[in-house]
Write a protein that holds these residues in place. Structure first.
Motif, PDB file in Angstrom:
ATOM      1  N   HIS A 144       0.827  -1.199   0.000  1.00  0.00           N
ATOM      2  CA  HIS A 144       0.000   0.000   0.000  1.00  0.00           C
ATOM      3  C   HIS A 144       0.868   1.258   0.000  1.00  0.00           C
ATOM      4  O   HIS A 144       0.557   2.245  -0.684  1.00  0.00           O
ATOM      5  N   ILE A 145       1.959   1.237   0.759  1.00  0.00           N
ATOM      6  CA  ILE A 145       2.843   2.411   0.820  1.00  0.00           C
ATOM      7  C   ILE A 145       3.389   2.733  -0.567  1.00  0.00           C
ATOM      8  O   ILE A 145       3.318   3.871  -1.037  1.00  0.00           O
ATOM      9  N   PHE A 146       3.916   1.685  -1.257  1.00  0.00           N
ATOM     10  CA  PHE A 146       4.493   1.937  -2.574  1.00  0.00           C
ATOM     11  C   PHE A 146       3.432   2.397  -3.568  1.00  0.00           C
ATOM     12  O   PHE A 146       3.668   3.320  -4.353  1.00  0.00           O
ATOM     13  N   SER A 147       2.259   1.774  -3.536  1.00  0.00           N
ATOM     14  CA  SER A 147       1.270   2.149  -4.551  1.00  0.00           C
ATOM     15  C   SER A 147       0.714   3.551  -4.285  1.00  0.00           C
ATOM     16  O   SER A 147       0.522   4.321  -5.227  1.00  0.00           O
ATOM     17  N   THR A 148       0.495   3.909  -3.014  1.00  0.00           N
ATOM     18  CA  THR A 148       0.020   5.265  -2.723  1.00  0.00           C
ATOM     19  C   THR A 148       1.067   6.298  -3.119  1.00  0.00           C
ATOM     20  O   THR A 148       0.760   7.328  -3.733  1.00  0.00           O
ATOM     21  N   ALA A 149       2.314   6.004  -2.778  1.00  0.00           N
ATOM     22  CA  ALA A 149       3.389   6.933  -3.131  1.00  0.00           C
ATOM     23  C   ALA A 149       3.453   7.107  -4.637  1.00  0.00           C
ATOM     24  O   ALA A 149       3.575   8.223  -5.147  1.00  0.00           O
ATOM     25  N   SER A 150       3.345   5.991  -5.359  1.00  0.00           N
ATOM     26  CA  SER A 150       3.412   6.031  -6.810  1.00  0.00           C
ATOM     27  C   SER A 150       2.321   6.938  -7.378  1.00  0.00           C
ATOM     28  O   SER A 150       2.569   7.756  -8.270  1.00  0.00           O
ATOM     29  N   THR A 151       1.090   6.803  -6.841  1.00  0.00           N
ATOM     30  CA  THR A 151      -0.016   7.633  -7.314  1.00  0.00           C
ATOM     31  C   THR A 151       0.279   9.115  -7.095  1.00  0.00           C
ATOM     32  O   THR A 151       0.074   9.944  -7.989  1.00  0.00           O
ATOM     33  N   LYS A 210       4.423  21.804 -14.203  1.00  0.00           N
ATOM     34  CA  LYS A 210       3.552  21.145 -15.181  1.00  0.00           C
ATOM     35  C   LYS A 210       4.067  19.762 -15.579  1.00  0.00           C
ATOM     36  O   LYS A 210       3.806  19.267 -16.656  1.00  0.00           O
ATOM     37  N   LYS A 211       4.854  19.168 -14.708  1.00  0.00           N
ATOM     38  CA  LYS A 211       5.346  17.808 -14.952  1.00  0.00           C
ATOM     39  C   LYS A 211       5.012  16.975 -13.724  1.00  0.00           C
ATOM     40  O   LYS A 211       4.729  17.534 -12.670  1.00  0.00           O
ATOM     41  N   PRO A 212       5.095  15.633 -13.829  1.00  0.00           N
ATOM     42  CA  PRO A 212       4.860  14.831 -12.622  1.00  0.00           C
ATOM     43  C   PRO A 212       5.900  15.155 -11.551  1.00  0.00           C
ATOM     44  O   PRO A 212       7.021  15.562 -11.865  1.00  0.00           O
ATOM     45  N   PHE A 213       5.534  14.981 -10.288  1.00  0.00           N
ATOM     46  CA  PHE A 213       6.475  15.231  -9.198  1.00  0.00           C
ATOM     47  C   PHE A 213       7.696  14.317  -9.299  1.00  0.00           C
ATOM     48  O   PHE A 213       8.813  14.726  -9.047  1.00  0.00           O
ATOM     49  N   GLY A 214       7.431  13.074  -9.667  1.00  0.00           N
ATOM     50  CA  GLY A 214       8.532  12.116  -9.751  1.00  0.00           C
ATOM     51  C   GLY A 214       8.005  10.761 -10.127  1.00  0.00           C
ATOM     52  O   GLY A 214       6.914  10.644 -10.683  1.00  0.00           O
ATOM     53  N   SER A 215       8.812   9.721  -9.826  1.00  0.00           N
ATOM     54  CA  SER A 215       8.378   8.373 -10.161  1.00  0.00           C
ATOM     55  C   SER A 215       8.963   7.401  -9.154  1.00  0.00           C
ATOM     56  O   SER A 215       9.874   7.741  -8.409  1.00  0.00           O
ATOM     57  N   LEU A 216       8.428   6.186  -9.172  1.00  0.00           N
ATOM     58  CA  LEU A 216       8.863   5.178  -8.206  1.00  0.00           C
ATOM     59  C   LEU A 216      10.163   4.498  -8.652  1.00  0.00           C
ATOM     60  O   LEU A 216      10.881   3.933  -7.847  1.00  0.00           O
ATOM     61  N   ILE A 217      10.429   4.554  -9.950  1.00  0.00           N
ATOM     62  CA  ILE A 217      11.664   3.992 -10.502  1.00  0.00           C
ATOM     63  C   ILE A 217      12.331   5.110 -11.293  1.00  0.00           C
ATOM     64  O   ILE A 217      11.645   5.896 -11.943  1.00  0.00           O
TER      65      ILE A 217
END
Lengths: 553, 94
Positions: free
Chosen positions: A223-230, A240-247
């Motif tokens: 849940h932690i990884f998936s929430t963070a990813s979202t 105007k870009k995504p904050f970041g990514s999980l990888i």
């Protein structure tokens, strides 16, 4: 967030008082006959074994950078912040290679600072002053980062940062600072070495509990990884870009790798890390520690993951937003929301003490540099060890005041930039120091010019980087596009430095410019002599490594 | 190989130690190796568990290098400070 949690605050105050007591008591620990000598005040008697060195170097290297800045970056940008883990993996194999040589040559010649070595090796005062100034300059933003970390805890505790009156607002920080300055002044390196025990105990307890307990509250790691990813995939309104990514994305490979490598090469150029190395009792202590220190890195990895836990906690996101997007608050807020007040207090204390220990060591190291390589070498060649120690004690206070300037002058959005800025500067002393451990091929003036060019280039580059989404702002980032790849400016400047030094060395050789005298001998780089404590009577020799009577230890 | 004063470091040991350390550094530096999410270990994407496991691997590599490069102390404490040490460690010297 503006309410004061009495239980947490009491825990922090109790532990702060305990640590202060330890700090002052440290002045009596392993007391030498003559304390007014930089070997004592500045290097703790050069007698720390594997165990104490481990705590000292650990206390040195894992700081508010680890507890506040890295999780904040992970919270704000995701995988990109994990370069810190990669950096602490790389650093020990690299340092294991050259640190024993640096220790040996310093022990034989009685060097207290890296600039002492540069002066002895190249016979160049200009180069040694350059190394000393760089060390002092680079240390200040690093100390400033420690203050930012303490500030973050105080804000969440409700005792700082949110009042209307500037002086009252910063009063708790100033008190902590003055107390730190007082025991550092009195006990020198013995204070942080002793407090490091308390600090690490708190840190390990805090991390183990956090990593085992918090995920159960948040519905598990998945849940932690998936929430963070979202949340990382959401669009940042500023850029105007995504904050970041999980990888890490392919476009970020270069930045990730160069930030890690640059930080790793830079770490043991910092005067405070070198101080920790010089304070070791024996040559083997260094290598053995390089095999043991990665335990801290493992802890750093888990602390970085706290950034994701914070991102997966709605109350933390609300708190960070309410504080104007101050991501530095993410870990303290996580503790506030996840732990009972008393344990949150222990976590806060770990962060505060974890910032005080390195701040103390850093100010000692910078003070040693100023005293030995600027005060003594330029202004007072005949200064006695007693005078040198006095000057160093005083300068340790000045350095801390200088750090305050960085705290108030630079943006705190990503405090990690303070450390990265320090890295851009300090890495430029790498060629003179590390190449010097192996060869005299480089010409001293070539090294000096390479250093100057890289310092100017690096500083201008960092100055030109705007904060994300804020046009016209400065000092906003430490990475920039170089030849089409976004990379850490320190590495670009380092390459420039080495190329200039190499080319000019060839030129200067052809012109037969004077080489300078080298006071070191090849076998001294692998020597392993016992340290002979100086008695007051023979304490006059400064850099000669004067043999005294048989050692007490 | 064993001298009365100090055991000389075999050049081969220095080379092996160097290779071990290089493996440790490259494993962390070469980002494309681990910048992927599969295979997962438990709930952890590869990117995270690889780096967390690489850390203890590097610890072992560092410890092996320490053993390979170790030069036992031979001087007595009553020798004066600038001691004549044994042969320079190959691989480190020059």
């Amino acid at each position: 967030m503006n309410h004061v949690n009495a239980v947490s605050l009491t825990m922090v105050i109790i532990l702060f008082v305990v640590v202060t007591g330890v700090g002052f008591a440290a002045a009596r620990w392993r007391r030498a006959e003559e304390m007014m000598h930089l070997d004592e005040w500045g290097l703790g008697g050069r007698g720390f074994g594997t165990f104490i060195t481990w705590f000292l170097l650990g206390g040195d290297l894992y700081t508010a950078y680890t507890f506040i800045a890295v999780p904040a970056l992970v919270y704000g940008t995701g995988a990109a912040g994990f370069y810190a883990l990669s950096y602490t993996i790389m650093v020990f194999p690299i340092v294991l290679v050259f640190a024993p040589r640096l220790w040996s040559i310093a022990r034989v010649h009685g060097y207290v600072t890296p600039a002492d070595f540069v002066k002895g090796r190249y016979g160049s005062r200009g180069l040694s002053v350059a190394v000393a100034l760089t060390g002092i300059l680079a240390t200040m933003p690093y100390i400033a980062l420690q203050l930012v970390g303490i500030q973050a805890v105080l804000i969440v505790l409700g005792v700082g940062g949110s009042g209307s009156n500037g002086f009252v607002r910063d009063l708790p920080l100033l008190i902590a600072f003055v107390v730190l300055a007082a025991y550092t002044y009195l006990a020198g390196l013995r204070a942080p070495a002793m407090i490091a025990f308390v600090k690490d105990t708190l840190v390990y307890v805090m991390v183990i509990v956090a990593v085992l307990y918090i995920p159960t509250r948040l519905g598990g790691w998945s849940h932690i990884f998936s929430t963070a990813s979202t949340h990382l995939a959401a669009t940042n309104p500023k850029t105007k870009k995504p904050f970041g990514s999980l990888i890490v994305m392919p476009a970020g490979y270069w930045a990730y790798a160069t930030l890690a490598l640059g930080s790793a090469l830079a770490l043991f150029m910092y005067p405070h890390s070198i101080t920790g190395v010089f304070a070791a009792k024996r040559r083997d202590v260094i290598r053995r520690n390089m095999a043991l220190l990665p335990l801290y890195s493992l802890v750093l990895g888990f602390i970085a993951l706290l950034g994701y836990m914070a991102l997966a906690t709605p109350a933390v996101r609300a708190g960070v937003k309410a504080a104007g997007g101050n991501t530095q608050l993410s870990v303290p807020l996580l503790f506030e929301n996840m732990f009972p007040s008393w344990f949150a207090g222990i976590g806060y204390s770990a962060i505060v003490i974890g910032a005080l220990v390195p701040a103390s060591i850093m100010s000692i190291a910078a003070a040693n540099l100023f005293t030995r390589n600027i005060y003594r070498d330029i202004f007072a060649p005949g200064a006695s060890p007693r005078t040198q120690t006095r000057v160093a004690q005083f300068v340790s206070l000045i350095v801390k005041a200088g750090a305050l300037v960085f705290v108030f002058a630079l943006s705190k959005q990503f405090s990690i930039n303070l450390q990265l800025l320090g890295g851009v500067w300090i890495l430029q002393t790498f060629p003179a120091i590390v190449a010097g451990l192996y060869t005299r091929w480089f010409h001293r003036w070539a090294l000096l010019i390479g250093w100057a060019a890289a310092m100017i280039y690096g500083t201008i580059q960092v100055y030109r980087q705007p904060l994300p989404g804020v046009l016209g702002s400065h000092w906003g980032a430490s990475s920039a596009p170089v030849f089409g790849h976004v990379m850490y400016i320190a590495i670009a400047a380092f390459v420039l430095n080495v190329v200039i030094a190499a080319v000019l060395t060839v030129v200067f050789r052809l012109l037969h410019l004077p080489e300078g005298t080298d006071e070191t001998l090849p076998h001294q780089y692998s020597a392993d002599p016992e340290f002979v404590a100086r008695k007051p009577a023979v304490a006059a020799t400064a850099a000669g490594g004067s043999p005294g009577p048989p050692p007490a230890s | 190989m064993v001298q009365p004063q100090r055991r000389a470091l075999h050049p081969r040991n220095a080379v092996i130690a160097g290779v071990l350390l290089l493996i440790g550094v490259v494993g962390a530096f070469w980002v494309p190796i681990y910048a992927r999410s599969a295979p997962k270990l438990g709930d952890f994407p590869f990117f995270y568990w690889f780096q967390l496991i690489w850390m203890p691997v590097v610890m072992v590599l560092c410890y092996l290098s320490y053993l390979l490069l170790r030069t036992p102390r031979s001087q007595r404490p009553d020798d004066s400070v600038p001691v004549e040490s044994g042969p320079i460690e190959p691989g480190e010297a020059r």
